[in-house]
Write an enzyme that holds these catalytic residues in place. Structure first.
Site: not given
Length: 1016
Positions: A81, A132, A341, A379, A381, A790, A817
């Protein structure tokens, strides 16, 4: 991303279909009939095509010609609007003119430019202002929050400040009518209470049943005669819940005029944000992603940008974008994306080929371009395997890459990374590409400042010993670490004057012995666990870690697998073999091992809710790790609240797990054994960390081992919006763990859990020094919404941005940092300070353990060889293409040699004349029969070699066919046909088989696909 916005038209269809069906004591007579039309215009539609769209809508919705109308774009645009995108009280001819002026026209809203191509048309509802209202339901961790104001419309104002709020807690009943009236409606006329209470009750029922995550109606109009209209709507659905409620969504969509799709209805569409219509390349990658268990994501931000990324891992993809933006190159960042993955070689090839094609289009830029092939420490792959796909793409695009003066910077680590880096470096030299290759000695994003600014300070000056050469002896016998990292690194002058927050003092204590037991420590070297699901690779990794840590017994007591009978599974304990039992039920496993209190659940996202709820019935289980990604948010919240009531710690969903160096690790956490050694995870250190990302957890292991004396404990809570345990849950555990001297937090954009850490530090609840960083600082620099790797990495408000969190943490006294690249410096400085004041006493380094290496893995690394048990001199299927007597199968088809020609290659190892080939074909036509393959062929060969006749030999092979062989076709046909005859949808078929613990026999191939065809 799990929570995804839908079009207003689709959201209103869901409400109009299901609100009358919602459970209530009275019929929904107050709901006005819903009339809507959706208009979609093809890209670059001609005037005649636009007219055709109007004609179709008119024919399907004759009411448009007799009713005053409202029209507006339906493309996830906010404040339509106020942006002049709302046509009110118009005739159909006026609507056609209004839409015709805007269809396929580009407009700019705030910083985003997009094309208008989808509109919604509805009847105009005249009403006074005081009718409304505003209502919104929003899912949060604690439950569903209902917002309501008695003043709705365009000028609703600050809803958070003025709305009445009612929380419906997870796993609790819906509030009574009296509670709704007193909490939400005190400023509403009594005459409208009844209809509003009934509407809100129905709305909430539909909200939870259809698994909305957000639903806003503004204005909600309740006329004086108590008719209800929802005039404007914005909604999000949980896309991961499609397997549960997709059929209900489809049922509503099927109710509209002209709906097309399967018998149960069309699928729900999740459109891209306004200004972010999917390109052909993005749509192709999305299609690949939908067909694999791996993750493939691509968003093109700036097609003419000079900086392109090809990053492995959801967390790593964010920190690379952060690094590029923080160095002032956000305007040159061309894409965001990730692959993770364990994608196959062919999938990685397709992904890399798409990016290289995009970045080498158009005229070359005089300043050249950059390609960052990056990633954290994987990890599980196989880095070399994925690099093979990238290398194939680099070969295909050698000339365009040289023409566009592309500088390639590679940083990767993880299983078989040495071979992967060697391969890609060799190819770079062969193709004469400007390529620079680094491993874990380089900070994960260190290649960004190196490439863009020539800054090489993020290469570790003294990389940890990794065993020297890439050979069997050096892998099995890593070099000893003769002294702690801390004793051989010096704090530079720049660090000595660094502007880090003054640290809180903690009392000195002796390093915790591995055998010590503390009630606040979740894992010890006596922790034992169940593994739910058939995951031999993960179990073997856990046992190898146990052996390296010199545990007395394996950390895995048994496996639980409902789909098979009782049996034992063979594993290695060091170099010897051991057997682990496999049970079909939780009851039996619990009875056999009453001392086990941890369960690692590898069930799929479809079944993990049911299996975890069953696990929670057993009081002996105190910790559950849920590995599956894609768990619906409704189910995740139900699980975490049920677990909280029972005092059970949940790690995950969507987690790789956690690790307690020297004691215990969950599943694939920490990667391969060489990385376990390189990151000093075989013995405890002084730093405890918590992160969302599994890949970035491995990166933290690397950073911490190089800057300090190593990790005390590390947990990846998972990247979903509602992890079972939060940052504060684990940070408080670490606070009470005497072995943890430094706490590290790696947060990210989205959610507000990091603020709990800031509060705890500020209040003194956490007294130990904390180093923290929140990734996703680049988000503010994008002109349109970008969903990171994620599901929870998306800021819904300024409070959820990475900048706001980093500032709040810094203000609370946490060491934050300036950039993520500076985190190692902050850790090194802090560690040196704590060693200096005696808080940390550096322990003597133990002997580095030997790494048992499997034969299959050593063979894949190219470290060993053995004579073949069976040699074929006629065919070779080891490469990308099958060879018959040295002739590629594609050549066989190109030359049309026929069956006779093929047999001449196989039997005679050469091409016979055409007359001989035709004779062979004639013989085959006379004796044609269906022949078995693989094990059937083997049995036939053995029988024939034993001297039996032809029929006996053939029968011995044919009788081998069973359920798991050629018979799978019969079984698949039977089950698929039965499901079709019952009218089941594919999802219902999968669910019924799952409930009956039956495997679904399939038709297809595990490796070959449309994108990686079998050239036979």
């Amino acid at each position: 991303m799990s929570a995804k916005p839908i079009r207003e038209f689709d959201g209103k269809l869901l409400l109009s279909h299901f609100l009358p069906l919602a459970p209530s004591l009275k019929p929904a007579t107050f709901l006005a009939s819903s009339q809507m039309a959706s208009l979609r215009f093809p890209e670059t539609a001609s005037l005649s095509e636009i007219a055709s769209v109007f004609a179709t809508v008119e024919a399907q919705n004759p009411w448009v010609k007799t009713t005053k109308l409202v029209c507006k774009p339906d493309q996830l645009i906010k404040r339509r609007g106020k942006n002049g995108l709302l046509g009110i009280n118009k005739t159909w001819d006026e609507v056609k003119h209004w839409i015709g002026e805007r269809a396929n026209k580009k407009i700019k809203i705030d910083r985003t430019t997009g094309t208008l191509n989808t509109f919604i048309v509805e009847p105009f509802v005249p009403h006074p202002q005081d009718t409304e209202f505003y209502v919104c339901i929003q899912s949060i961790r604690e439950g569903d929050l209902i917002f309501f104001t008695h003043e709705g419309g365009v000028d609703v104002g600050d809803v958070d400040a003025k709305a009445k709020k009612l929380l419906v807690p997870v796993n609790k009943p819906f509030p009574s009518e009296e509670q709704i009236a007193s909490t939400l409606l005190p400023e509403v006329k009594k005459a409208k209470h009844s209809v509003l209470i009934d509407f809100i009750t129905r709305l909430y029922s539909v909200y939870t049943d259809l698994q909305f995550t957000y639903l806003e109606i503004n204005p909600l109009v309740v006329t004086d005669d108590n008719n209800v209209y929802y005039l404007d709507l914005a909604a999000k659905l949980d896309q991961t819940a499609e397997f549960e409620v997709g059929k209900k969504w489809s049922a509503a969509l099927a109710s509209t005029a002209g709906a097309q799709g399967p018998a149960w209805g069309p699928s729900m569409e999740f459109p891209a944000p306004f200004g972010r219509d999917l390109t052909a390349e993005e749509a192709y990658i999305a299609e690949l992603d939908a067909k694999t268990g791996a993750s493939l994501k691509l968003t093109v931000l700036n097609p003419t940008g000079r900086i392109w990324t090809m990053v492995a891992g959801g967390g790593a993809s964010v920190v690379f974008s952060d690094a590029i933006a923080s160095h002032g190159y956000a305007h040159e960042l061309a894409n965001y994306g990730e692959y993770s993955g364990a994608p196959s070689e062919s999938q990685t090839y397709e992904y890399a080929k798409t990016i290289l094609d995009l970045m080498t289009r158009g005229a070359p830029n005089a300043d050249g371009k950059f390609l960052f092939i990056g990633g954290g420490i994987a990890n599980f792959t196989n880095v070399a395997s994925t690099f093979k796909g990238i290398i194939r793409a680099l070969r295909d695009f050698q000339k365009p890459l040289l023409t566009h003066k592309v500088k390639i910077y590679v940083r990767r680590a993880g299983p078989n990374y040495q071979e992967g880096l060697r391969m890609i470096k060799s190819v770079g030299e062969e193709l004469e590409l400007d390529m620079h290759v680094f491993g874990p000695e380089m900070h994960v994003t260190g290649i960004v400042p190196l490439a863009l600014k020539g800054d090489a300070k993020h290469i570790t000056a003294n990389p940890l010993p990794s065993g020297g050469g890439h050979d069997l002896l050096s892998i099995a016998n890593p070099s000893s670490v003769t002294q702690s990292v801390a004793t051989k690194r010096k704090v530079s002058e720049s660090l000595a004057t660094a502007n880090f927050t003054k640290i809180a003092k903690t009392s000195a204590a002796s390093p915790m012995q591995i055998d010590s037991v503390n009630e606040n420590v979740t894992f010890s070297n006596k922790t034992r666990s169940f593994v739910y699901g058939m995951q031999p690779r993960a179990v073997q990794g856990m046992l190898d870690f146990d052996f390296m840590c010199k545990r007395a017994q394996p950390s895995v007591a048994c496996m639980i697998y409902p789909f098979g009978g009782h049996h034992v599974q063979k594993f290695y304990w060091g170099t010897k073999e051991t057997l682990l039992p496999v049970y079909t039920s939780l009851e039996e496993a619990m009875a056999k091992f009453p001392d086990v209190d941890v369960l690692v659940n590898f069930a799929s996202f479809r079944s993990v809710y049911d299996s975890t709820m069953e696990i929670l019935k057993f009081p002996q289980i105190k910790t559950i790790a849920i590995i599956a990604e894609g768990v619906p948010e409704k189910r995740a919240r139900q699980l975490l609240h049920t677990a909280k009531e029972k005092g059970v710690l949940i790690i995950g969903p969507a987690t790789v797990g956690g690790i307690k160096p020297g004691c215990y690790k969950i599943g694939n956490t920490g990667g391969m054994m060489d990385n376990i050694v390189a990151s000093l995870l075989y013995r405890p250190g002084s730093v405890a960390y918590v992160s969302k990302s599994g890949g970035m957890s491995n990166e933290l292991n690397n950073i911490i081992s190089r800057a300090t004396d190593g990790v005390c404990e590390g947990v990846a809570i998972g990247g979903d919006r509602y992890p079972g345990s939060t940052f504060i849950d684990h940070m408080l555990r670490f606070e009470h763990d005497p072995a943890a001297k430094i706490l590290v937090l790696l947060g990210e954009v989205g959610g507000v859990e990091e603020y709990e850490i800031a509060k705890a530090v500020k209040s003194g609840l956490i007294k130990k020094p904390v180093v923290a960083w929140c990734i996703g600082t680049c988000a503010k620099m994008f002109t349109t919404d970008v969903q990171f790797g994620h599901a929870g990495s998306f800021a819904n408000s300024d409070l959820e941005t990475a900048e706001a969190k980093n500032k709040a943490l810094r203000d609370a006294g946490v060491i934050v940092p300036e950039t993520f690249e500076d985190m190692p410096d902050a850790l090194e400085w802090l560690f040196a300070e704590l060693v200096k004041d005696g808080t940390i006493v550096v322990a003597k380094e133990p002997e580095v353990p030997k790494i048992p290496i499997d034969y299959a893995w050593a063979q894949e690394l190219g470290l060993i060889r053995k004579p073949a048990s069976f040699i074929s001199t006629i065919c070779d299927d080891r490469g990308q293409e099958l060879l018959y007597a040295g002739v590629a199968i594609s050549e066989v088809f190109k030359e049309d040699v026929g069956i006779g020609g093929v047999l001449s290659l196989l039997w005679f190892k050469r091409r016979l004349p055409s007359y001989a080939a035709k004779f062979i074909e004639m013989v085959l036509m006379l004796t044609a029969d269906h022949g078995p393959a693989v094990s059937g062929a083997h049995n036939t060969i053995v029988t024939a070699r034993a001297g039996r006749d032809l029929v006996s030999s053939l029968v011995s092979g044919l009788l081998t066919i069973g359920e798991r062989f050629g018979g799978a076709l019969d079984g698949a046909a039977q089950t698929f046909s039965a499901a079709y005859d019952k009218g089941l949808s594919p999802q219902e078929f999968v669910d019924s088989m799952r409930k009956n613990n039956k495997l679904i026999l399939g038709i297809g191939h595990k490796i070959k696909s449309r994108t990686n065809p079998d050239l036979r």
